[in-house]
Design a protein around this motif. Structure first.
Motif, short mmCIF file in Angstrom:
data_model
loop_
_atom_site.label_atom_id
_atom_site.label_comp_id
_atom_site.label_asym_id
_atom_site.label_seq_id
_atom_site.Cartn_x
_atom_site.Cartn_y
_atom_site.Cartn_z
N SER A 16 32.42 46.01 32.78
CA SER A 16 33.61 46.22 33.61
C SER A 16 33.27 46.10 35.08
CB SER A 16 34.25 47.58 33.32
OG SER A 16 33.43 48.62 33.77
N GLN A 17 34.25 45.62 35.82
CA GLN A 17 34.11 45.49 37.27
C GLN A 17 35.50 45.54 37.90
OE1 GLN A 17 31.31 42.62 38.77
NE2 GLN A 17 32.63 42.12 40.50
N THR A 18 35.58 46.23 39.03
CA THR A 18 36.81 46.26 39.81
C THR A 18 36.78 45.09 40.78
OG1 THR A 18 36.94 48.66 39.58
CG2 THR A 18 38.23 47.65 41.36
N ILE A 19 37.85 44.31 40.76
CA ILE A 19 37.93 43.10 41.60
C ILE A 19 38.26 43.51 43.03
CG2 ILE A 19 39.10 40.89 41.95
CD1 ILE A 19 37.44 41.06 39.34
N SER A 20 37.43 43.09 43.95
CA SER A 20 37.60 43.45 45.36
C SER A 20 38.04 42.24 46.19
CB SER A 20 36.29 44.00 45.93
OG SER A 20 35.34 42.95 46.04
N GLU A 21 38.47 42.54 47.38
CA GLU A 21 38.78 41.50 48.37
C GLU A 21 37.56 40.61 48.59
OE1 GLU A 21 40.77 39.40 51.43
OE2 GLU A 21 41.64 40.95 50.16
N ALA A 22 36.39 41.25 48.70
CA ALA A 22 35.15 40.50 48.93
C ALA A 22 34.85 39.56 47.76
CB ALA A 22 33.99 41.46 49.16
N ASP A 23 35.11 40.01 46.53
CA ASP A 23 34.89 39.15 45.36
C ASP A 23 35.73 37.88 45.46
OD1 ASP A 23 33.18 41.05 44.12
OD2 ASP A 23 34.88 42.01 43.11
N ILE A 24 36.99 38.05 45.82
CA ILE A 24 37.89 36.90 45.90
C ILE A 24 37.45 35.94 47.00
CG2 ILE A 24 40.27 36.21 46.44
CD1 ILE A 24 41.14 38.79 44.92
N LYS A 25 37.10 36.46 48.16
CA LYS A 25 36.65 35.60 49.26
C LYS A 25 35.34 34.90 48.91
CE LYS A 25 39.04 37.80 53.09
NZ LYS A 25 38.92 38.56 54.34
N SER A 26 34.42 35.62 48.30
CA SER A 26 33.14 35.01 47.90
C SER A 26 33.35 33.92 46.87
CB SER A 26 32.19 36.06 47.34
OG SER A 26 31.80 36.98 48.33
N PHE A 27 34.20 34.20 45.87
CA PHE A 27 34.45 33.21 44.83
C PHE A 27 35.12 31.97 45.40
CE2 PHE A 27 36.38 31.21 41.17
CZ PHE A 27 35.34 31.25 40.25
N ALA A 28 36.05 32.16 46.32
CA ALA A 28 36.70 31.01 46.97
C ALA A 28 35.67 30.15 47.68
CB ALA A 28 37.77 31.48 47.95
N ILE A 30 32.34 29.98 47.04
CA ILE A 30 31.41 29.39 46.08
C ILE A 30 32.07 28.26 45.29
CG2 ILE A 30 30.15 29.83 43.92
CD1 ILE A 30 29.61 32.67 45.07
N SER A 31 33.30 28.49 44.83
CA SER A 31 33.96 27.54 43.95
C SER A 31 34.71 26.43 44.69
CB SER A 31 34.96 28.27 43.05
OG SER A 31 36.05 28.76 43.82
N GLY A 32 35.07 26.71 45.95
CA GLY A 32 35.90 25.76 46.68
C GLY A 32 37.39 25.92 46.39
N ASP A 33 37.74 26.86 45.52
CA ASP A 33 39.14 27.10 45.16
C ASP A 33 39.76 28.02 46.22
OD1 ASP A 33 41.62 27.79 44.18
OD2 ASP A 33 40.91 28.36 42.18
N ARG A 34 40.43 27.40 47.17
CA ARG A 34 41.06 28.14 48.26
C ARG A 34 42.58 28.14 48.11
NH1 ARG A 34 36.51 25.80 49.96
NH2 ARG A 34 35.00 27.08 51.06
N ASN A 35 43.05 28.14 46.89
CA ASN A 35 44.48 28.20 46.61
C ASN A 35 45.06 29.41 47.34
OD1 ASN A 35 47.03 28.68 45.42
ND2 ASN A 35 46.36 27.91 43.44
#
Length: 137
Positions: A16-28, A30-35
């Motif tokens: 389990s993990q709580t999704i954070s603002e930092a997770d979303i920004k980091s994933f964007a 890393i992945s290039g998905d800036r939707n």
């Protein structure tokens, strides 16, 4: 790591993990998905979700963490993964990912898993995975 002979149908592991603002920004990054539905509050408010959502692939990546560290563990190789995104995940949601052994083909060293993520009691992602387990050296 589990050897293929140690595995049984019904075995499972969760993370389990709580999704954070930092997770979303980091994933964007890393992945290039800036939707903008992930990154822009004003845009997301006008979407069907009414607020920003996490990338679905963040939550689904927890399956990889489980396979590589818990069940079956280090050395296994991902062969395939199907995913169905059933509900959105929002910032501050706690996602619980679970993998469960469904079928074992010892001669091919393949293990098939039922995979799902939940937020609370709701399944947000469902799918199936196939994992190859190399012989121990």
């Amino acid at each position: 790591m589990y050897d293929i002979d140690d595995l049984e149908v019904g075995m499972f592991a969760s993370y389990s993990q709580t999704i954070s603002e930092a997770d979303i920004k980091s994933f964007a990054g890393i992945s290039g998905d800036r939707n903008p539905v992930h990154l822009d509050s004003e845009y997301a408010e006008k979407s069907m979700f009414k607020k920003r959502i996490a990338h679905g692939m963040i939550s689904s990546s927890f399956f990889s963490a489980l396979f590589g560290t818990k069940l079956p563990g280090e050395g296994c190789v991902y062969v395939s993964q199907s995913l169905k995104f059933r509900k959105p995940v929002y910032i501050d949601d706690t996602v619980v990912a679970t993998v469960m052994v469904e079928r074992i083909e010892k001669e091919k060293r393949r293990v098939y898993f039922n995979t799902y993520c939940k937020v609370g009691k709701q399944k947000v992602i469902t799918g199936q995975a196939e994992i190859y387990i190399p012989e121990k050296k």
